[in-house]
Design a protein around this motif. Structure first.
Motif, PDB file in Angstrom:
ATOM      1  N   ASP A  69       5.955  -6.999   4.892  1.00  0.00           N
ATOM      2  CA  ASP A  69       5.935  -6.626   3.479  1.00  0.00           C
ATOM      3  C   ASP A  69       5.767  -7.879   2.632  1.00  0.00           C
ATOM      4  O   ASP A  69       6.457  -8.880   2.845  1.00  0.00           O
ATOM      5  CB  ASP A  69       7.237  -5.927   3.074  1.00  0.00           C
ATOM      6  CG  ASP A  69       7.473  -4.631   3.840  1.00  0.00           C
ATOM      7  OD1 ASP A  69       6.481  -4.001   4.263  1.00  0.00           O
ATOM      8  OD2 ASP A  69       8.643  -4.253   4.010  1.00  0.00           O
ATOM      9  N   ALA A  70       4.854  -7.819   1.673  1.00  0.00           N
ATOM     10  CA  ALA A  70       4.648  -8.970   0.782  1.00  0.00           C
ATOM     11  C   ALA A  70       4.033  -8.499  -0.521  1.00  0.00           C
ATOM     12  O   ALA A  70       2.995  -7.818  -0.518  1.00  0.00           O
ATOM     13  CB  ALA A  70       3.737 -10.006   1.446  1.00  0.00           C
ATOM     14  N   ASN A  71       4.708  -8.821  -1.625  1.00  0.00           N
ATOM     15  CA  ASN A  71       4.165  -8.563  -2.959  1.00  0.00           C
ATOM     16  C   ASN A  71       3.740  -7.110  -3.158  1.00  0.00           C
ATOM     17  O   ASN A  71       2.670  -6.824  -3.704  1.00  0.00           O
ATOM     18  CB  ASN A  71       2.975  -9.492  -3.233  1.00  0.00           C
ATOM     19  CG  ASN A  71       3.346 -10.951  -3.131  1.00  0.00           C
ATOM     20  OD1 ASN A  71       4.398 -11.372  -3.609  1.00  0.00           O
ATOM     21  ND2 ASN A  71       2.500 -11.738  -2.479  1.00  0.00           N
ATOM     22  N   GLY A  72       4.583  -6.193  -2.703  1.00  0.00           N
ATOM     23  CA  GLY A  72       4.317  -4.775  -2.915  1.00  0.00           C
ATOM     24  C   GLY A  72       3.406  -4.124  -1.901  1.00  0.00           C
ATOM     25  O   GLY A  72       3.090  -2.938  -2.017  1.00  0.00           O
ATOM     26  N   VAL A  73       2.980  -4.879  -0.884  1.00  0.00           N
ATOM     27  CA  VAL A  73       2.064  -4.351   0.131  1.00  0.00           C
ATOM     28  C   VAL A  73       2.737  -4.365   1.495  1.00  0.00           C
ATOM     29  O   VAL A  73       3.257  -5.397   1.926  1.00  0.00           O
ATOM     30  CB  VAL A  73       0.759  -5.178   0.198  1.00  0.00           C
ATOM     31  CG1 VAL A  73      -0.179  -4.605   1.264  1.00  0.00           C
ATOM     32  CG2 VAL A  73       0.077  -5.219  -1.158  1.00  0.00           C
ATOM     33  N   ARG A  74       2.741  -3.217   2.156  1.00  0.00           N
ATOM     34  CA  ARG A  74       3.211  -3.154   3.544  1.00  0.00           C
ATOM     35  C   ARG A  74       2.004  -3.138   4.469  1.00  0.00           C
ATOM     36  O   ARG A  74       1.091  -2.323   4.309  1.00  0.00           O
ATOM     37  CB  ARG A  74       4.047  -1.899   3.784  1.00  0.00           C
ATOM     38  CG  ARG A  74       4.220  -1.567   5.278  1.00  0.00           C
ATOM     39  CD  ARG A  74       5.414  -0.707   5.576  1.00  0.00           C
ATOM     40  NE  ARG A  74       6.649  -1.469   5.326  1.00  0.00           N
ATOM     41  CZ  ARG A  74       7.863  -1.022   5.654  1.00  0.00           C
ATOM     42  NH1 ARG A  74       8.011   0.174   6.232  1.00  0.00           N
ATOM     43  NH2 ARG A  74       8.937  -1.750   5.407  1.00  0.00           N
ATOM     44  N   ILE A 132       7.330  -0.782  -2.496  1.00  0.00           N
ATOM     45  CA  ILE A 132       6.073  -0.785  -1.740  1.00  0.00           C
ATOM     46  C   ILE A 132       5.070   0.063  -2.504  1.00  0.00           C
ATOM     47  O   ILE A 132       5.270   1.253  -2.710  1.00  0.00           O
ATOM     48  CB  ILE A 132       6.262  -0.228  -0.306  1.00  0.00           C
ATOM     49  CG1 ILE A 132       7.268  -1.067   0.474  1.00  0.00           C
ATOM     50  CG2 ILE A 132       4.911  -0.180   0.419  1.00  0.00           C
ATOM     51  CD1 ILE A 132       6.852  -2.497   0.718  1.00  0.00           C
ATOM     52  N   ARG A 133       3.969  -0.548  -2.916  1.00  0.00           N
ATOM     53  CA  ARG A 133       2.971   0.152  -3.727  1.00  0.00           C
ATOM     54  C   ARG A 133       1.735   0.556  -2.926  1.00  0.00           C
ATOM     55  O   ARG A 133       1.027   1.486  -3.300  1.00  0.00           O
ATOM     56  CB  ARG A 133       2.525  -0.734  -4.899  1.00  0.00           C
ATOM     57  CG  ARG A 133       3.661  -1.207  -5.821  1.00  0.00           C
ATOM     58  CD  ARG A 133       4.243  -0.074  -6.631  1.00  0.00           C
ATOM     59  NE  ARG A 133       5.292  -0.490  -7.531  1.00  0.00           N
ATOM     60  CZ  ARG A 133       5.116  -0.852  -8.791  1.00  0.00           C
ATOM     61  NH1 ARG A 133       3.898  -0.882  -9.310  1.00  0.00           N
ATOM     62  NH2 ARG A 133       6.143  -1.202  -9.539  1.00  0.00           N
ATOM     63  N   VAL A 134       1.449  -0.181  -1.834  1.00  0.00           N
ATOM     64  CA  VAL A 134       0.236   0.021  -1.047  1.00  0.00           C
ATOM     65  C   VAL A 134       0.554  -0.215   0.421  1.00  0.00           C
ATOM     66  O   VAL A 134       1.400  -1.054   0.750  1.00  0.00           O
ATOM     67  CB  VAL A 134      -0.893  -0.954  -1.477  1.00  0.00           C
ATOM     68  CG1 VAL A 134      -2.177  -0.678  -0.705  1.00  0.00           C
ATOM     69  CG2 VAL A 134      -1.154  -0.868  -2.972  1.00  0.00           C
ATOM     70  N   VAL A 135      -0.124   0.524   1.301  1.00  0.00           N
ATOM     71  CA  VAL A 135      -0.004   0.308   2.743  1.00  0.00           C
ATOM     72  C   VAL A 135      -1.373  -0.099   3.288  1.00  0.00           C
ATOM     73  O   VAL A 135      -2.397   0.506   2.942  1.00  0.00           O
ATOM     74  CB  VAL A 135       0.479   1.579   3.472  1.00  0.00           C
ATOM     75  CG1 VAL A 135       0.514   1.344   4.990  1.00  0.00           C
ATOM     76  CG2 VAL A 135       1.851   1.999   2.969  1.00  0.00           C
TER      77      VAL A 135
END
Length: 258
Positions: free
Chosen positions: A9-14, A48-51
């Motif tokens: 996980d980094a800066n809202g992205v998994r 988490i905003r995006v995968v």
């Protein structure tokens, strides 16, 4: 459950990354379970905003590990939901945008899972194939319905009946993927796209994804549905922030919204 799926996980992205290079990222039951866990958790977390679903360098996934599947075929014997079905449902039901990053081989479900992602990017060395009939199997993961809707029945038959292999340029031309990106810096380029989404209003993104993925309906009904949701968004703090930022000539800050 397995160290063959790397979760970061980094800066809202998994990022969920297949990590079984010695077997060309062939997917086992344990790997499906780990992917399902990762998707379900990402869907529940507001930070988490995006995968992003990715493979390794030069190989996305060779599809199912057939030996592993033969040990415990799904849907036989009833009882607990098979891991592959858990993964399929978790990906389909994920309310967050899902981006696939395909570098190299994408076989079987390595291709059909892309049909359930919101954005798909590939390198020049990507190769897509769905050899189900070649293995005396039936198409899976809704591909027999979704793929003809994207590429047309005749072209879908080329993949699902003949097990044709498509390179990245053909996949792009047939709308299977969004774009072909340079191999050098590929992961960074995909992450940059993901970061663009993290800067958007999460509620609006969720609503847009939901609308895009709804089954077809009478266009008048869709207009009414969209109008109702549009009106709801007008009353949100997200919209207030967007308008305030516009008036103040600055970028909106949606970081406080989940």
């Amino acid at each position: 459950m397995t160290d063959l799926i790397r979760v970061s996980d980094a800066n809202g992205v998994r990022t969920l990354r297949f990590d079984r290079a010695d077997k060309k990222n062939a997917i086992t039951r344990a790997m499906y379970s780990a992917m399902a866990d990762g998707l379900e958790e990402a869907n529940a977390r507001s930070d988490i905003r995006v995968v992003v679903i990715a493979g390794g360098e030069g190989c996305f996934s060779a599809g199912n590990d057939l030996m592993d599947f033969m040990e415990a075929p799904p849907h036989i014997g009833g009882g607990e939901t098979p891991p592959v079905e858990r993964f399929m449902m978790a990906l389909m039901m994920c309310e967050k945008p899902v981006i696939a990053a395909v570098d190299g081989l994408a076989v079987g479900i390595g291709t059909t899972l892309l049909l359930h992602c919101d954005l798909v990017y590939a390198t020049e060395r990507a190769l897509f194939t769905t050899p189900f009939v070649n293995l005396a199997l039936a198409p899976e993961y809704g591909s027999s319905q979704i793929l003809p809707g994207i590429v047309g029945r005749a072209v879908a038959s080329e993949m699902l009946l003949l097990g044709a292999k498509w390179d990245a340029r053909k996949a792009e031309a047939k709308n299977l993927i969004n774009a072909v990106l340079p191999t050098e810096g590929f992961d960074a380029a995909v992450m940059e796209i993901a970061q663009q989404i993290t800067q958007l209003a999460p509620g609006a993104v969720k609503t847009a994804k939901m609308l895009i993925n709804l089954p077809p309906e009478d266009i008048k009904d869709r207009i009414v549905r969209e109008g109702g949701l549009f009106a709801e968004q007008l009353r949100t703090n997200e919209f207030k922030e967007a308008v305030t930022a516009f008036m103040e000539r600055r970028a909106p800050d949606f970081s406080k919204f989940g």
